[in-house]
Design an enzyme around this catalytic site. Structure first.
Site, mmCIF file in Angstrom:
data_model
loop_
_atom_site.group_PDB
_atom_site.id
_atom_site.type_symbol
_atom_site.label_atom_id
_atom_site.label_comp_id
_atom_site.label_asym_id
_atom_site.label_seq_id
_atom_site.Cartn_x
_atom_site.Cartn_y
_atom_site.Cartn_z
ATOM 1 N N ALA A 1 -35.293 -15.610 -0.038
ATOM 2 C CA ALA A 1 -36.693 -15.679 0.365
ATOM 3 C C ALA A 1 -36.804 -15.398 1.859
ATOM 4 O O ALA A 1 -35.807 -15.433 2.589
ATOM 5 C CB ALA A 1 -37.265 -17.051 0.041
ATOM 6 N N GLY B 1 -33.705 -16.922 -3.521
ATOM 7 C CA GLY B 1 -34.784 -16.336 -4.306
ATOM 8 C C GLY B 1 -34.381 -15.035 -4.973
ATOM 9 O O GLY B 1 -34.885 -14.692 -6.046
ATOM 10 N N GLU C 1 -32.679 -16.035 -8.106
ATOM 11 C CA GLU C 1 -33.710 -16.529 -9.025
ATOM 12 C C GLU C 1 -34.523 -15.375 -9.617
ATOM 13 O O GLU C 1 -34.876 -15.384 -10.799
ATOM 14 C CB GLU C 1 -34.619 -17.517 -8.288
ATOM 15 C CG GLU C 1 -33.916 -18.816 -7.951
ATOM 16 C CD GLU C 1 -34.719 -19.713 -7.019
ATOM 17 O OE1 GLU C 1 -34.915 -20.886 -7.356
ATOM 18 O OE2 GLU C 1 -35.140 -19.229 -5.952
ATOM 19 N N GLU D 1 -29.526 -22.547 -0.863
ATOM 20 C CA GLU D 1 -30.620 -23.276 -0.193
ATOM 21 C C GLU D 1 -30.157 -24.600 0.416
ATOM 22 O O GLU D 1 -30.705 -25.060 1.424
ATOM 23 C CB GLU D 1 -31.763 -23.550 -1.186
ATOM 24 C CG GLU D 1 -32.554 -22.327 -1.601
ATOM 25 C CD GLU D 1 -31.974 -21.603 -2.810
ATOM 26 O OE1 GLU D 1 -32.666 -20.740 -3.368
ATOM 27 O OE2 GLU D 1 -30.816 -21.915 -3.195
#
Length: 257
Positions: free
Chosen positions: A65, A108, A111, A131
């Site tokens: 992200a 991300g 994911e 993370e």
């Protein structure tokens, strides 16, 4: 589109979406994900498209992200921004989506790849949910989808340490369908897409829906729990320290508060 490139007829019946923030290793900011969502909604309605491929470049599918968009946010900020509503809309895409992954698929990015229906990986691909290293946890399905893909023990190890999986390890644990040389990963993805595109579009859609139903029967509850805890990390000093250290390119010092 600013952050993606779209080719609706990359091959007959096959559309290609390429994430296009190369300087940021295709970090997933809010605008990029909204562009992907809007494109997928259009492709879902396009009868000429039967299969969708999502890829990055050889260096990165998506390295995570966009931390700079989140670092200074509060828990309430994150709740109100509700960035994951876009992800919820993406996972409702009816047509099959294949991720063609080379290089980094982290946070991300991992994911996002897992949210696709299948993954073809190059030998250089690396998957992970790091993370924890910046004081937070996965927030877009990582604790749920990774656990279902590789099992509880391995998911615990990966998420609690932030370690990466190599392409071969990801294949061994069932996270990816196939591993091929770098120069072949997109070609191999296209070959798989062609095979699926040759099937009945109605049957493909119904089969995908049925498979996902078995996978997601209790997923909504898990996603809601994960999301609440993800937002909660933004009330911690460690989240601020972790993300600021990432931006400042230094090692974080976590206080446990």
């Amino acid at each position: 589109m600013e952050f993606i490139k779209v080719t609706e007829q990359y091959q007959p019946a096959i559309a290609l979406i390429q994430l296009n923030r190369p300087k940021e290793l295709n970090a997933l900011n809010k605008q990029l994900m909204e562009e992907v969502r809007d494109t997928l909604q259009l492709l879902d309605k396009n009868d000429a498209v039967r299969v969708i491929i999502i890829t990055g470049d050889e260096r990165a599918f998506a390295a995570g992200a966009d931390i700079k968009q989140m670092a200074d946010k509060s828990a309430i900020d994150m709740l109100l921004i509700d960035q994951f509503s876009t992800w919820d809309q993406i996972r409702k895409t009816k047509k099959p989506i294949i991720a063609a992954v080379s290089g980094f698929a982290l946070g991300g990015g991992c994911e996002f790849a897992m949210m696709c229906d299948m993954i073809i990986a190059s030998e250089t691909a690396k998957f992970g949910q790091p993370e924890i290293k910046i004081g937070t946890i996965p927030g877009a399905g990582g604790t749920q989808r990774l656990t279902k893909a590789v099992g509880k023990a391995k998911a615990m190890e990966l998420i609690l340490t932030g370690r990466f999986l190599s392409a071969e390890e990801a294949h061994f644990y069932g996270l990816v369908n196939k591993v091929v040389p770098v120069e072949m990963y997109l070609h191999e993805t296209v070959e798989l897409a062609k095979e699926i595109a040759s099937m009945s579009p109605v049957a493909v859609q119904l089969a995908k829906e049925a498979i996902n139903r078995s996978f997601e029967t209790q997923l909504d509850e898990g996603l809601a729990f994960e999301r609440k805890n993800f937002y909660l990390t933004f009330a911690s000093a460690d989240q601020k320290e972790g993300m600021n250290a990432f931006i400042e390119k230094r090692k974080p010092t976590f206080s446990g508060r």
